[in-house]
Every structure is written in structure tokens, then in C-alpha cells.
Design an enzyme around this catalytic site. Sequence first.
Site, PDB file in Angstrom:
ATOM      1  N   ARG A 183      -5.336   7.658  16.762  1.00  0.00           N
ATOM      2  CA  ARG A 183      -6.654   7.629  16.182  1.00  0.00           C
ATOM      3  C   ARG A 183      -7.871   7.037  17.199  1.00  0.00           C
ATOM      4  O   ARG A 183      -8.886   7.633  17.032  1.00  0.00           O
ATOM      5  CB  ARG A 183      -6.893   6.645  14.756  1.00  0.00           C
ATOM      6  CG  ARG A 183      -8.245   6.966  14.064  1.00  0.00           C
ATOM      7  CD  ARG A 183      -8.085   6.374  12.588  1.00  0.00           C
ATOM      8  NE  ARG A 183      -7.355   7.146  11.647  1.00  0.00           N
ATOM      9  CZ  ARG A 183      -8.256   8.054  11.148  1.00  0.00           C
ATOM     10  NH1 ARG A 183      -9.520   8.523  11.281  1.00  0.00           N
ATOM     11  NH2 ARG A 183      -7.517   9.077  10.030  1.00  0.00           N
ATOM     12  N   GLN A 198       0.629  -1.268   0.129  1.00  0.00           N
ATOM     13  CA  GLN A 198      -0.028  -0.155   0.008  1.00  0.00           C
ATOM     14  C   GLN A 198       0.864   1.158  -0.043  1.00  0.00           C
ATOM     15  O   GLN A 198       0.094   2.471  -0.046  1.00  0.00           O
ATOM     16  CB  GLN A 198      -1.027   0.110   1.231  1.00  0.00           C
ATOM     17  CG  GLN A 198      -1.965  -1.001   1.344  1.00  0.00           C
ATOM     18  CD  GLN A 198      -2.554  -0.956   2.591  1.00  0.00           C
ATOM     19  OE1 GLN A 198      -2.493  -1.997   3.862  1.00  0.00           O
ATOM     20  NE2 GLN A 198      -3.448   0.117   3.087  1.00  0.00           N
ATOM     21  N   GLU A 232     -13.051   2.876   5.229  1.00  0.00           N
ATOM     22  CA  GLU A 232     -12.998   2.122   6.496  1.00  0.00           C
ATOM     23  C   GLU A 232     -14.295   2.335   7.509  1.00  0.00           C
ATOM     24  O   GLU A 232     -14.522   1.380   8.049  1.00  0.00           O
ATOM     25  CB  GLU A 232     -11.821   2.896   7.517  1.00  0.00           C
ATOM     26  CG  GLU A 232     -10.467   2.518   6.892  1.00  0.00           C
ATOM     27  CD  GLU A 232      -9.434   3.456   7.491  1.00  0.00           C
ATOM     28  OE1 GLU A 232      -9.363   4.666   7.140  1.00  0.00           O
ATOM     29  OE2 GLU A 232      -8.696   2.932   8.446  1.00  0.00           O
TER      30      GLU A 232
HETATM   31  N1  LUZ Z   1      -2.512   5.620   8.244  1.00  0.00           N
HETATM   32  C1  LUZ Z   1      -1.754   6.363   8.903  1.00  0.00           C
HETATM   33  C2  LUZ Z   1      -3.889   5.285   8.585  1.00  0.00           C
HETATM   34  O1  LUZ Z   1      -0.747   6.364   8.668  1.00  0.00           O
HETATM   35  N2  LUZ Z   1      -2.472   7.444   9.548  1.00  0.00           N
HETATM   36  C3  LUZ Z   1      -3.762   7.461   9.792  1.00  0.00           C
HETATM   37  O2  LUZ Z   1      -4.400   8.306  10.292  1.00  0.00           O
HETATM   38  C4  LUZ Z   1      -4.439   6.293   9.412  1.00  0.00           C
HETATM   39  N3  LUZ Z   1      -5.699   6.287   9.281  1.00  0.00           N
HETATM   40  C5  LUZ Z   1      -6.613   5.136   8.938  1.00  0.00           C
HETATM   41  C6  LUZ Z   1      -5.840   4.229   8.255  1.00  0.00           C
HETATM   42  N4  LUZ Z   1      -4.499   4.280   8.317  1.00  0.00           N
HETATM   43 MO1  MOS Z   2      -5.431   1.536   6.432  1.00  0.00          MO
HETATM   44  S1  MOS Z   2      -5.988   0.716   8.063  1.00  0.00           S
HETATM   45  O1  MOS Z   2      -6.089   2.704   5.621  1.00  0.00           O
HETATM   46  O2  MOS Z   2      -4.059   0.871   5.739  1.00  0.00           O
END
Ligand code: LUZ
Ligand code: MOS
Length: 766
Positions: free
Chosen positions: A304, A191, A704
Amino acid sequence: MSNREIGPHTRGTSLFVGDLPDPPGMLHAAVLASTVPHARIVRLDTTPAAEVGGVACVLTAADIPGENQIGGMVQDEPLLAEGEVHFVGQPIAVTVADTPHRAREAARAIVVEYDELAGIFDPRQAAAAGSLIVPSRTFSSGNVDDSWASCKVVVEGRAESGGQEHLYLETQAALVVPQEGRRLRILSSTQAPTAVQRIVARVLGLSMNDLEVDVARLGGAFGGKEDQATPWAAIAALAASILHRPVRIALTRGEDNRMTGKRHPYSSDFKIGLDAEGRILAYEATYYQNAGAAADLSPAILERSLFHATGSYFIPNVRVTAVSCRTNLPPFTAFRGFGAPQAMFVIESAITRAAEIMGIDRRQIQHRNLLAEGDLFPYGQQAQQGNAHRAFDDVFQRFDVAALERDAAEHNRTHALSKRGIAMMPVCFGISFTSTFLNQAAALVHVYTDGSVSVSTGAIEMGQGVNAKILNVAAHALGIDPGRITIETTNTLRVANTSPTAASSGADMNGGATEIACRSIIERLRKVAAEVLDTTADRITVRGDRLMVDDEGCDVTWEQLVSEAYLRRANLSAQAHFATPKIHFDRETEKGEPFSYHVYGSAVVEATVDCLRGTYTIDRVGIVHDAGRSLNPLVDMGQLEGGLVQGIGWMTVEELLFADGHNLTDTLSTYKIPDILSAPKIEGHFLENADNPNAVMRSKAIGEPPLMYGIGAYFALLDAMRAFRPDREAFFNAPMTPERVLMFLHGDRQQATEEDIAEAAAVVQR
Ligand code: LUZ
Ligand code: MOS
């Protein structure tokens, strides 16, 4: 997936890293991983591995030319263990051979002797021992301590939520092909191509411009490839650079399940205070996050959790503390929701317990405290375009929740051993990376002289449909048929410094950049058209593959316009950068406006429990979800349904079990995810008239938030179980496996009564 991917995907011809044709001379890498959770390595003998036929090399930490360090947020994670191991599954050595089988055989031949050390597996124990990843953090608003006295009811409790295996269809994989000089071409199932580029450069002692990372698509990720695709790319790159041969690594399902991190288990304390009308006056919580053996993304995930501590509710006095605890388990990592689901489970637990004590319906407490327009979150941002009430009320009416509750009560009155439960689950999720700097993206758009178009962005297609959305954005911005446009692979040579495709923000940000790039090309084309037609550019638009003057079609086609622009030496390419406007956050005061906007929605979940066996079904879920003006309703509905089912899995049957640091659930026979037969009947609706001024084409992010509707399944089950055992207190220990259901229903009984046995026999006979 883009329209061009649907066909190949359904025919099975889309290529993933493991399917790419073998480059000439390609070798296969395998990993020897620690079999103990915490130890000093007293002997590591790789000579027996080197003697296995077909083995090209065996690599350990000593072979790393750059830094043996893959940590992103905190530099606390070696690529290959050096001296000590900290979890079962930690990579120690790499074997490279002509077949995957021989590489694994060689890995098994390596001799390791351990001097075992005590392990910590429980986050509270780790916290007590001072074993933290980073110092704890607290968000607060109002004055919690002074508030308890004015509450009618104050309730305290504990909530536990388990980990979750991502179980992406495509396991972790990378293929590295050496190019001229030091250049490596890295095909990675990640990703985060830029993270792969940066970390591989660090490990190999190279510059980022020595490396090309290219990603066509992933077979699922769910957060599991935000940070944790990187080590496998680094391992393949290390071997490829040493051997000057292409090297592929692809984990087996078992290896992947044992070696990679999952959703963080949380153990939490809560205290909630309400007035006589059920208004929540104060809320306090402490989250003990089981971070595993290395930081990975844990501090961001923890953050988060704090942002989402109050769920969909306005609470004036709040103090929430998050503690990231270092244990001897695999480093837990990003997973759809990123710490928010864990925090939402705690507030929903607190509300449920309060409702039980007050003898009122939990739905009433939920409704009474929903966020309203202008309400302040504990971190200082206001709820705007707040659709919490609209969605909740829409669910209530659309699915006639009052009637569902009456029907359930009637069912429960007339059935001794079958009980039905209903739960509402409101969701509010902040959109933007909480690390403000990550909220940027870029696009590179080429229009070719035949009028076909190529779009490259930083977005990774992982099955979530981001390419289909970007395609819609480009087609709309250019005014042409989507069939003329190709969405290209994500490649660090074309688009640099990409943020991971994560935080639900891939389409918002990369779509935003695409829109800007397309607009600048259109601006140039309008100038050309104005010259050709001897008019002014402001009268020109492109729509439906044609040039329009004053919104009237003229006989100039898109191809003719492009061709004319080329002959007149106009630039038919554009690069654009997008930075999410306005957002900011101050980590000193823990206040700011971290999110571009919030996504809202509500679900009603209906579940039925077989009170003899402890088995259950999640029967039906009705959802009203705020998707803004959807960029692609089919894709968004897929995300809504898929996210919900994944959330239900986390809350019900997916039980991740470790014993002394060993994953007991590393196979598909021991780790159960919902299948199509156990999925509920889902009726999803998008909130109407919900245009979002804060994202591309008035859309909203989708990835999400829907997972968190699944939390409702836990509380619907609890509702049904309490109908059978009104004498027992609710408990908050997810997942609600059938075993836990059975223990709640019958575990405290010494012996069945005659009546029970007769009743059970009658049921079994039916
Ligand atoms: N990844 C990240 C995430 O590095 N920061 C975030 O705030 C986040 N939020 C959701 C999923 N991946
Ligand atoms: Mo994510 S949990 O948005 O890689």
C-alpha cells in the site's frame, strides 16, 4: 455504532470481552514474555510457577497439539517461543490460574535463562545485513533515469516517520468457552474472526468447523486487531481445550503496549525533479520499513505504501522501491492508513524541500500537480471521478487560504517569539484491499413473522459506526423503519469466510451484501403482494412500513405482508455474497486496477509555535472531504474528526521510543496522545454532489483517509518554525515533538545573545 448501541455505550452498559459475566469455572490466563530482544533460551523452568496457589497449568510450546505457527502472510511467527526469542514482549509461556493476579504472579515465577544474541533495530541496518521479510518490490512508470536531465531542479533527501501505538481503549482480550465435544466458543476482540478461527484451528489441530468465533463489538482497534488479536485468542483456546474450562485473557495496558505491534516506522530516501513551472517530472523513493521480528501484515502494508507513493499528485516518471526489514522489535502491524500515511509523508517532504530550494510556495507545487480526471497512477489505474482539484479549490475558497497566509505573515512580522504556519494537505486514498481476493463479504438476513428483522454480516463494529451504516442500508432496501432491525454480533457460524473489517471497506462490502440479501427478500414479498392484490409484482414496492401499489400507499402494512408471506410459505431469509466488481492486479507487471475507487479531500492546517519554549498549538483545521453520498453524516463526521486528530498525534506528540529493543514509551505517562484540549478547532465539510457509483447507495468509504490530513500539521509547524529560522533547512523527521522544535529553533546556537535573554525574560513575565 448502531442506534441501539448509542444508549448502552453512553451509559457504559455495552459489554466488551472483559465485561462478560464469568462462565462457571472460568480461569484467567497470563503470559510470560521475553525480556530481551534476541536470545537463545538456554533454560526454561516452569516448576516454580506451578507451585503458586490457584494455578491450574503452565503451558509452553511443547503443549501445543497442532502447529506452533500463527503467521498469516508468511509462516514465520510461533505462538510461543521455541528455542529462541526475537523481541522484547514475545510470549514464551502461559500461566492459568483462578485470578488474573495469581496467573501473573505465576508467570513472574517462571525461570528463563537467555544466551543473548546481537539485535538489529534499525531498518537500514537490517537491509544492509540482508535481513528482509520478503524480497523488495518496485513500482515504476515512465522513465525516471532519462527524466532528471530535463528537470530544472532535482532535490534529494531523507524522511523519517515514527511508529504509532494504537491505544485502543479496550486492550487485547479473548474468552474461550468449551462446548460439547471438541467445539470451542471463542469470544474475541478481533477485526478478523475468520483469521482467529483459521489460526486457532491450526494451533489446536482442529477443523474450522470445530470453532465458533463471536464478536459483539470492539472498544477500538485502528488496525491493531486485524492480525494481532489472534495470538491472545489462540492462547486462551489452547488453555481452555487442555483444561476443559472457560479461560479468559485480557492484557493490561502495559502488557499490550509492550507485547503488540504498532504502526511501522519508515526511513525513506527521496529524489524529486521539477521543471521551471513547478511541474513534477520525476520521483524516486526507497522506503525502509521497520517490520519488526515477524512478517504479520508487513508485505501488504508495504504494497500500500507503493500504491500511495505519489499521494494526490500526477507524476509521469516514477520509480519507488519498498524494503521490508526484519528487526528485533515487536512485529509492526496494520494501523489506519496501512502504509499509505508513511508514503504520503515522504512525497510531501519532497515537495516541501523542492519548494524551499526553488523559493516558491509549496502550495503552488501541490496545486500544479494535483491529479486530474483520467490521470494514470504509476500502477496503471486511471483517476476517475477525481475530486482532487474540487476539494483543494473548495478548501482554498471556503477557508480563504490566501487570507490565512497573509494573516500568518502579518502575525510573524509583528511577533518576535510567536510564529504561525499554514499548510495545505491533499489526500487521495485507494479503496479496496490491495489483495484482490479479500474484497468479498456476506450477509444473512432474517425477517421474523412479526416483521422484525435480524441482520448478520462479516463486519465488525469497533466504534467506527459500521452497524449504523448497515442498518441504514437494510432499512432503505426493505423500505421499513430502522427501529425494526437489529444488527447482530459477527459470528462465524452465521457468516463464514469473512475478510477482516479493514481497508475502510467494512460498510461498502458488508453493506453491499446486506443490500443484495434484503432485495431478494423484497422480491419474494412483492410476488406475494401481487398474488394477494391480484396485480403484478412490478407495480409493488415497500416504503415507510407500508405496501405501495404504483407508488400509492394501500392499507396493507409491513407486518401484514410478512405474515401473509409466511402463511404462503415464502422464504423470509436470505444469504447474500458481495464481491467488489472489476478490480484486478498483476503482481508480475505491478499494473492493474486494484481499487474500486479513490477517496479525495483536502485540508488546511494552521499552527502556532512558541519560539521560546518550542511548544505549539495546532489551532485550526479546515477540511473538504469526499464522502460520496454519506450513509450517515454524523458517523462520517466523527470519523473525519477522529481520523484527523489521530493523524495529528502521529505527526506531533506521539513518540514511540525504543532503546536496545525495549519500549521506553509503554505507559500513558510516557506515550502522549492528543486530548480534547490539544485538539484543534475543526471545521469539516463534505464535498457536495459527490455521488459515488461504485459503492452501496452511492456512498464512499471513510475510515482511513482522514488520518492523512494530520500530515498537514507537520508541515504547518515547519512553516512556522522556518519563519523564525529562515536560515535553516527544513527537516523531515516525524513526529515533530516540542523537543525537536526547540532543537531546530535553538539547538545550533552556542549561546544566547543579550537580546535573546531580554526578549525571553519579557515573554516569561507576561
Ligand atoms: N488490510 C489488508 C488492510 O489486508 N489489506 C489492505 O489493503 C488494507 N488496507 C488498509 C487497511 N487494512
Ligand atoms: Mo486497518 S489499518 O483498515 O485494519
